[in-house]
Design a protein around this motif. Structure first.
Motif, PDB file in Angstrom:
ATOM      1  N   LYS A  56       0.830  -1.220   0.000  1.00  0.00           N
ATOM      2  CA  LYS A  56       0.000   0.000   0.000  1.00  0.00           C
ATOM      3  C   LYS A  56       0.858   1.261   0.000  1.00  0.00           C
ATOM      4  N   ARG A  57       1.795   1.380   0.932  1.00  0.00           N
ATOM      5  CA  ARG A  57       2.740   2.507   0.945  1.00  0.00           C
ATOM      6  C   ARG A  57       4.120   1.975   1.297  1.00  0.00           C
ATOM      7  N   VAL A  58       5.109   2.473   0.562  1.00  0.00           N
ATOM      8  CA  VAL A  58       6.472   2.002   0.781  1.00  0.00           C
ATOM      9  C   VAL A  58       7.394   3.204   0.977  1.00  0.00           C
ATOM     10  N   GLU A  59       8.085   3.227   2.097  1.00  0.00           N
ATOM     11  CA  GLU A  59       9.050   4.302   2.360  1.00  0.00           C
ATOM     12  C   GLU A  59      10.457   3.889   1.906  1.00  0.00           C
ATOM     13  N   LYS A  60      10.958   2.806   2.441  1.00  0.00           N
ATOM     14  CA  LYS A  60      12.318   2.354   2.104  1.00  0.00           C
ATOM     15  C   LYS A  60      12.235   1.349   0.958  1.00  0.00           C
ATOM     16  N   ILE A  61      12.092   1.889  -0.237  1.00  0.00           N
ATOM     17  CA  ILE A  61      11.749   1.037  -1.387  1.00  0.00           C
ATOM     18  C   ILE A  61      12.938   0.227  -1.903  1.00  0.00           C
ATOM     19  N   THR A  62      14.153   0.617  -1.559  1.00  0.00           N
ATOM     20  CA  THR A  62      15.313  -0.175  -1.982  1.00  0.00           C
ATOM     21  C   THR A  62      15.949  -0.929  -0.809  1.00  0.00           C
ATOM     22  N   SER A  63      15.212  -1.029   0.280  1.00  0.00           N
ATOM     23  CA  SER A  63      15.743  -1.727   1.460  1.00  0.00           C
ATOM     24  C   SER A  63      15.804  -3.234   1.203  1.00  0.00           C
ATOM     25  N   SER A  64      16.696  -3.907   1.908  1.00  0.00           N
ATOM     26  CA  SER A  64      16.827  -5.363   1.760  1.00  0.00           C
ATOM     27  C   SER A  64      15.549  -6.078   2.194  1.00  0.00           C
ATOM     28  N   ALA A  65      14.854  -5.510   3.202  1.00  0.00           N
ATOM     29  CA  ALA A  65      13.605  -6.133   3.677  1.00  0.00           C
ATOM     30  C   ALA A  65      12.554  -6.140   2.567  1.00  0.00           C
ATOM     31  N   PHE A  66      12.399  -5.009   1.870  1.00  0.00           N
ATOM     32  CA  PHE A  66      11.416  -4.925   0.782  1.00  0.00           C
ATOM     33  C   PHE A  66      11.810  -5.860  -0.359  1.00  0.00           C
ATOM     34  N   ILE A  67      13.105  -5.891  -0.677  1.00  0.00           N
ATOM     35  CA  ILE A  67      13.596  -6.745  -1.771  1.00  0.00           C
ATOM     36  C   ILE A  67      13.336  -8.219  -1.472  1.00  0.00           C
ATOM     37  N   HIS A  68      13.687  -8.659  -0.258  1.00  0.00           N
ATOM     38  CA  HIS A  68      13.537 -10.077   0.092  1.00  0.00           C
ATOM     39  C   HIS A  68      12.074 -10.474   0.257  1.00  0.00           C
ATOM     40  N   THR A  69      11.282  -9.603   0.858  1.00  0.00           N
ATOM     41  CA  THR A  69       9.863  -9.926   1.083  1.00  0.00           C
ATOM     42  C   THR A  69       9.144 -10.200  -0.239  1.00  0.00           C
ATOM     43  N   HIS A  70       9.493  -9.423  -1.272  1.00  0.00           N
ATOM     44  CA  HIS A  70       8.768  -9.537  -2.543  1.00  0.00           C
ATOM     45  C   HIS A  70       9.599 -10.191  -3.654  1.00  0.00           C
ATOM     46  N   HIS A  71      10.709 -10.816  -3.250  1.00  0.00           N
ATOM     47  CA  HIS A  71      11.532 -11.595  -4.184  1.00  0.00           C
ATOM     48  C   HIS A  71      11.954 -10.768  -5.397  1.00  0.00           C
ATOM     49  N   LEU A  72      12.395  -9.554  -5.139  1.00  0.00           N
ATOM     50  CA  LEU A  72      12.883  -8.686  -6.211  1.00  0.00           C
ATOM     51  C   LEU A  72      14.383  -8.900  -6.386  1.00  0.00           C
ATOM     52  N   ASP A  98       6.101  12.739  -0.069  1.00  0.00           N
ATOM     53  CA  ASP A  98       6.913  12.707   1.153  1.00  0.00           C
ATOM     54  C   ASP A  98       7.803  11.468   1.199  1.00  0.00           C
ATOM     55  N   LYS A  99       8.413  11.150   0.055  1.00  0.00           N
ATOM     56  CA  LYS A  99       9.338  10.016  -0.091  1.00  0.00           C
ATOM     57  C   LYS A  99       8.673   8.666   0.157  1.00  0.00           C
ATOM     58  N   THR A 100       7.349   8.647   0.020  1.00  0.00           N
ATOM     59  CA  THR A 100       6.580   7.409   0.167  1.00  0.00           C
ATOM     60  C   THR A 100       5.932   7.053  -1.162  1.00  0.00           C
ATOM     61  N   TYR A 101       6.091   5.795  -1.581  1.00  0.00           N
ATOM     62  CA  TYR A 101       5.603   5.348  -2.887  1.00  0.00           C
ATOM     63  C   TYR A 101       4.271   4.608  -2.729  1.00  0.00           C
ATOM     64  N   SER A 102       3.362   4.862  -3.680  1.00  0.00           N
ATOM     65  CA  SER A 102       2.095   4.132  -3.702  1.00  0.00           C
ATOM     66  C   SER A 102       1.617   4.035  -5.151  1.00  0.00           C
ATOM     67  N   VAL A 103       0.740   3.076  -5.420  1.00  0.00           N
ATOM     68  CA  VAL A 103       0.145   2.957  -6.760  1.00  0.00           C
ATOM     69  C   VAL A 103      -0.848   4.103  -6.931  1.00  0.00           C
ATOM     70  N   SER A 104      -0.774   4.792  -8.068  1.00  0.00           N
ATOM     71  CA  SER A 104      -1.558   6.013  -8.265  1.00  0.00           C
ATOM     72  C   SER A 104      -3.063   5.779  -8.215  1.00  0.00           C
ATOM     73  N   ASP A 105      -3.535   4.676  -8.781  1.00  0.00           N
ATOM     74  CA  ASP A 105      -4.966   4.368  -8.824  1.00  0.00           C
ATOM     75  C   ASP A 105      -5.298   3.360  -7.716  1.00  0.00           C
ATOM     76  N   PRO A 106      -6.013   3.769  -6.668  1.00  0.00           N
ATOM     77  CA  PRO A 106      -6.315   2.845  -5.564  1.00  0.00           C
ATOM     78  C   PRO A 106      -7.118   1.615  -5.992  1.00  0.00           C
ATOM     79  N   PHE A 107      -7.999   1.759  -6.988  1.00  0.00           N
ATOM     80  CA  PHE A 107      -8.744   0.599  -7.490  1.00  0.00           C
ATOM     81  C   PHE A 107      -7.781  -0.411  -8.119  1.00  0.00           C
ATOM     82  N   PHE A 108      -6.858   0.096  -8.903  1.00  0.00           N
ATOM     83  CA  PHE A 108      -5.870  -0.775  -9.551  1.00  0.00           C
ATOM     84  C   PHE A 108      -5.002  -1.457  -8.498  1.00  0.00           C
ATOM     85  N   ALA A 109      -4.625  -0.707  -7.459  1.00  0.00           N
ATOM     86  CA  ALA A 109      -3.827  -1.278  -6.373  1.00  0.00           C
ATOM     87  C   ALA A 109      -4.582  -2.414  -5.683  1.00  0.00           C
ATOM     88  N   LEU A 110      -5.873  -2.219  -5.429  1.00  0.00           N
ATOM     89  CA  LEU A 110      -6.692  -3.254  -4.792  1.00  0.00           C
ATOM     90  C   LEU A 110      -6.805  -4.471  -5.701  1.00  0.00           C
TER      91      LEU A 110
END
Length: 341
Positions: free
Chosen positions: A279-295, A318-330
């Protein structure tokens, strides 16, 4: 500045419809999100000016046609309605800077003051022509008869454009951050219209919907319209009603979503889906985000993000990433859930 689908375009058009503006100003609005050059910018601008002034009568149109000679639009009468119509092709814009001067000249000399709203204005920063910001700023700053509204959903780009002292539009406008409608006001508005139609909506149902979509106007309005039609007078809209209506909307949109995804690479899809799941990602290049989603890696994420941000798939606030269309995100979250069952 506002996130996408919050209602900035609706707010501008609502103001344009007020008699104080409608009777005393010429008002124009055009969206440049899908433009990629000064030529396309001028084409959209010219098309909007001609379209808006068509109902004003022959005198205004003649004045416009004589002032903007380089566009040479084709005027005709609609055989069914008898009303005048016109056609304008992008090929007509052979000298965009010259045509832009003609448009601005007409606006400056118009018999009423003008208001021009340019949506997704940050887009001009990606045009291949050099110094577009300086070009536009130079033409706009001396205008007395025309006022401008610059709006956009990429706050970090638009903010930098108007707040960096290295940019041409620095300190040239008052900045307004448009947030979501307050939950108490929105609930009052919703309950009023449900009650007027002999229906009800439970407090907890509205509050759950508002919270889930973070007050996003586009999503709330769509679901509430669907819910209003789904129940009969005398009935109450519940959380289950809203869930069913949301699923109906996603089902109708699913073909378009699949088509949109097909235009992305596998890596871009993986990053987009991972953002949707979080839904919202702050540390988008963190190892936790990479490993959790197998990137693959941080560099792969950054490469994918450049396209996703440029094409408005992803919003940064504010340095937080989200999908622009909430319907598409859902829809993406539900798709991931289905694939894991």
């Amino acid at each position: 500045m506002a996130n996408r689908r919050i209602g900035k375009t609706g707010l501008i058009n609502h103001c344009y419809c007020q008699s104080q503006l409608k009777e005393n100003f010429y008002t124009f609005y055009f969206d440049i999100l899908h433009t990629s050059s000064l030529q396309e910018f001028v084409y959209e601008f010219g098309k909007e000016v001609y379209s808006r002034l068509m109902p004003q009568g022959q005198k205004v149109l003649m004045s416009l046609a004589q002032s903007i000679r380089s566009l040479n639009p084709k005027f005709s009468l609609d055989p069914l309605s008898g009303l005048p119509s016109f056609s304008l092709e992008i090929g007509n814009v052979t000298q965009p800077e010259y045509t832009l001067d003609e448009i601005f000249s007409w606006l400056e000399q118009a018999d009423k003051p003008c208001i021009v709203s340019i949506d997704e204005f940050q887009r001009i920063g990606s045009y291949p022509e050099k110094n577009i910001e300086a070009l536009l700023r130079g033409k706009i700053q001396n205008m007395q008869n025309c006022h401008f509204i610059f709006s956009g959903s990429q706050a970090h780009l638009l903010g930098d454009m108007f707040q960096s002292n290295k940019r041409a539009f620095y300190n040239s406008a008052t900045i307004m951050r448009l947030d979501v409608i307050d939950i108490a006001k929105y609930k009052e508005f919703t309950q009023y219209w449900f009650k007027k139609g002999g229906r009800q909506i439970a407090d907890n149902a509205f509050e759950a919907l508002y919270s889930y979509f973070d007050g996003n106007t586009f999503c709330l309005q769509n679901i509430l319209h669907e819910a209003y039609d789904a129940i009969e007078p005398g009935e109450e809209c519940t959380i289950e009603t809203l869930k069913q209506c949301t699923n109906n909307i996603l089902e109708v949109a699913s073909y378009g979503y699949r088509e949109a995804l097909s235009r992305l690479t596998t890596k871009q899809k993986a990053v987009l889906t991972a953002i949707a799941v979080e839904k919202r990602v702050e540390k988008i290049t963190s190892s936790a985000f990479i490993h959790t989603h197998h990137l693959e890696s941080a560099s792969m994420i950054q490469t994918a993000l450049r396209i996703l941000k440029d094409q408005e798939w992803v919003t940064v606030q504010d340095k937080t990433y989200s999908v622009s269309d909430p319907f598409f995100a859902l829809w993406l979250r539900q798709s991931v859930g289905m694939s894991r069952r």
